[in-house]
Design an enzyme around this catalytic site. Sequence first.
Site, PDB file in Angstrom:
ATOM      1  N   LYS A 117       0.866  -1.187   0.000  1.00 56.52           N
ATOM      2  CA  LYS A 117       0.000   0.000   0.000  1.00 56.52           C
ATOM      3  C   LYS A 117       0.893   1.223   0.000  1.00 56.52           C
ATOM      4  O   LYS A 117       2.030   1.158   0.470  1.00 56.52           O
ATOM      5  CB  LYS A 117      -0.892   0.021   1.251  1.00 56.52           C
ATOM      6  CG  LYS A 117      -2.175   0.771   1.055  1.00 56.52           C
ATOM      7  CD  LYS A 117      -3.163  -0.066   0.270  1.00 56.52           C
ATOM      8  CE  LYS A 117      -4.486   0.630   0.065  1.00 56.52           C
ATOM      9  NZ  LYS A 117      -5.473  -0.318  -0.492  1.00 56.52           N
TER      10      LYS A 117
HETATM   11  P1  NAD Z   1     -12.563   7.667  -3.367  1.00 61.03           P
HETATM   12  O1  NAD Z   1     -11.570   8.688  -3.006  1.00 61.03           O
HETATM   13  O2  NAD Z   1     -12.940   7.487  -4.786  1.00 61.03           O
HETATM   14  O3  NAD Z   1     -13.920   7.914  -2.535  1.00 61.03           O
HETATM   15  C1  NAD Z   1     -13.929   8.039  -1.149  1.00 61.03           C
HETATM   16  C2  NAD Z   1     -15.309   8.524  -0.726  1.00 61.03           C
HETATM   17  O4  NAD Z   1     -15.388   8.549   0.697  1.00 61.03           O
HETATM   18  C3  NAD Z   1     -15.623   9.940  -1.199  1.00 61.03           C
HETATM   19  O5  NAD Z   1     -16.990  10.022  -1.515  1.00 61.03           O
HETATM   20  C4  NAD Z   1     -15.301  10.780   0.041  1.00 61.03           C
HETATM   21  O6  NAD Z   1     -15.982  12.029   0.068  1.00 61.03           O
HETATM   22  C5  NAD Z   1     -15.777   9.861   1.119  1.00 61.03           C
HETATM   23  N1  NAD Z   1     -15.195  10.120   2.434  1.00 61.03           N
HETATM   24  C6  NAD Z   1     -13.909  10.399   2.716  1.00 61.03           C
HETATM   25  N2  NAD Z   1     -13.765  10.584   4.028  1.00 61.03           N
HETATM   26  C7  NAD Z   1     -14.984  10.406   4.582  1.00 61.03           C
HETATM   27  C8  NAD Z   1     -15.489  10.473   5.897  1.00 61.03           C
HETATM   28  N3  NAD Z   1     -14.683  10.749   6.919  1.00 61.03           N
HETATM   29  N4  NAD Z   1     -16.819  10.225   6.093  1.00 61.03           N
HETATM   30  C9  NAD Z   1     -17.629   9.942   5.049  1.00 61.03           C
HETATM   31  N5  NAD Z   1     -17.205   9.869   3.782  1.00 61.03           N
HETATM   32  C10 NAD Z   1     -15.903  10.110   3.556  1.00 61.03           C
HETATM   33  O7  NAD Z   1     -12.027   6.288  -2.741  1.00 61.03           O
HETATM   34  P2  NAD Z   1     -12.388   4.807  -3.183  1.00 61.03           P
HETATM   35  O8  NAD Z   1     -11.351   4.363  -4.141  1.00 61.03           O
HETATM   36  O9  NAD Z   1     -13.823   4.701  -3.517  1.00 61.03           O
HETATM   37  O10 NAD Z   1     -12.093   4.011  -1.824  1.00 61.03           O
HETATM   38  C11 NAD Z   1     -13.071   3.932  -0.775  1.00 61.03           C
HETATM   39  C12 NAD Z   1     -12.712   2.791   0.163  1.00 61.03           C
HETATM   40  O11 NAD Z   1     -12.667   1.570  -0.586  1.00 61.03           O
HETATM   41  C13 NAD Z   1     -11.352   2.909   0.832  1.00 61.03           C
HETATM   42  O12 NAD Z   1     -11.431   2.335   2.110  1.00 61.03           O
HETATM   43  C14 NAD Z   1     -10.460   2.053  -0.054  1.00 61.03           C
HETATM   44  O13 NAD Z   1      -9.316   1.566   0.634  1.00 61.03           O
HETATM   45  C15 NAD Z   1     -11.413   0.940  -0.403  1.00 61.03           C
HETATM   46  N6  NAD Z   1     -11.068   0.204  -1.633  1.00 61.03           N
HETATM   47  C16 NAD Z   1     -10.938   0.844  -2.825  1.00 61.03           C
HETATM   48  C17 NAD Z   1     -10.656   0.111  -3.964  1.00 61.03           C
HETATM   49  C18 NAD Z   1     -10.589   0.753  -5.324  1.00 61.03           C
HETATM   50  O14 NAD Z   1     -10.531   0.025  -6.303  1.00 61.03           O
HETATM   51  N7  NAD Z   1     -10.635   2.052  -5.458  1.00 61.03           N
HETATM   52  C19 NAD Z   1     -10.444  -1.266  -3.887  1.00 61.03           C
HETATM   53  C20 NAD Z   1     -10.595  -1.902  -2.649  1.00 61.03           C
HETATM   54  C21 NAD Z   1     -10.920  -1.148  -1.529  1.00 61.03           C
END
Ligand code: NAD
Length: 427
Positions: A117
């Site tokens: 990561k």
């Molecule tokens: P992103 O940046 O596209 O979206 C994050 C979202 O969460 C946004 O809508 C943001 O406004 C919101 N957010 C941030 N802080 C917040 C808070 N304190 N309270 C409420 N909402 C909040 O990120 P993403 O890629 O969608 O990732 C989201 C989660 O999924 C993370 O935990 C990430 O590790 C996990 N994840 C992502 C992927 C991927 O392919 N992108 C894969 C596996 C896991």
Amino acid sequence: MAHHILEGGFQEWESPLYQEALKQFDHVAELMGLDHNVADRLRVPQRALVVTFPFRHDDYSEVESVFGYRVQHVLTMGPTKGGIRYALDVNLGEVAALAMLMTWKCAIVGLPFGGAKGGVRVDPLHLTRAEKQRVTRRYVTEIIGFIGPSRDIPAPDMGTDEQTMAWIMDTYSQQVGHAEPSVVTGKPPELGGSIARREATGRGVMSLLPLAAARLGLDTDGARVAIHGFGNVGSYAAVAAAEMGCRVVAVSDISGAVYRGDGVDVAAAMEWVRRHRTLEGFGGGDRLSNEDLFAVDCDVLVPAAVGGVITAANAEDIPARVILEGANGPTTTEADAILADRGVLVVPDVLANSGGVTASYFEWVQDLQHYFWSESEIRGRLHEIMARAFREVAAVADEHRVDLRTAALIKGIGRVARAKLVRGVFP
Ligand code: NAD
């Protein structure tokens, strides 16, 4: 005796998420009767790189210095793989915990990767596009010896997207002197990115709903879904939920939540966020706080934002019967126990959000072979791998009478431990 590494403490990794990851690991290691030498080795990452670097603001006289991290947890299984997160509270311990979760996730779905990561401690909402590009290019330059197509392959995570991955690919390629698409996944299709990668995590999360619901005898048709976080994962989970005939009754992001009992217009919400960056001002429902979202009357809850949001403080009051963990580490160990007591089925992060890394694996394979698959081939293979992983994990859960998280970790940790034992200790 084992735990030599712990004798001097390991403050380096101290963070709430790392503590949670260790609690989960220790619980499962004990249950499995894991070889103590291997257990000791797996509790800490193999490699970690901390960098600081400057970038210029658009106001050219301002130069800001920031922290960057890249952690590789296990190098035993092949190259390491994991996303890069831009957030103000990123730290070494959080990145280390997320790298550990990636190791188990890859092992659970059977991908030839260890976990990694990365992160940069910046607020992505307050960076202009040009600033984000400068941050990304300098971060990659600082960690360039650490990554590579057969070494460590980054991908998107919170605060980063396809464009960020394109800059990573370009910066790396400039340094090595030729185009190297396979150094990073989640790229735009024009650069060898997978056409299905952007939607893969969110769609993958929802693809497990019918399998999870069947364990409870829950009908998914018309099921009410609440989604915490409306970025990449949350928004495509919402799209998939609506396509499946569920009703998305609430979504939220950093600006708060939107509730609409007869269903939020997902496409309109996505378009609003594309234009305004957050849901702030979106008129398609009643405004709630993020905390209220967890208490919204619904059948399915999808945490898809930050870690540590489902805790002992709110787990009692979550009405959902199924929780699909799109986010990494959203549920604390205490909350897990409360939810299990209440009969809430939690499909854990390491299984539920594995569609992202699985589609990334496809992208990497296609880039290495310079041979690209059709969208239906990608979706079909993704679904097959995730459904198989779910069934295998469910079988372990039934056999050992444990929850799905414990079962998934038994499978993932077991695979890595066996690989470590057959490789042996060098020298
Ligand atoms: P992103 O940046 O596209 O979206 C994050 C979202 O969460 C946004 O809508 C943001 O406004 C919101 N957010 C941030 N802080 C917040 C808070 N304190 N309270 C409420 N909402 C909040 O990120 P993403 O890629 O969608 O990732 C989201 C989660 O999924 C993370 O935990 C990430 O590790 C996990 N994840 C992502 C992927 C991927 O392919 N992108 C894969 C596996 C896991």
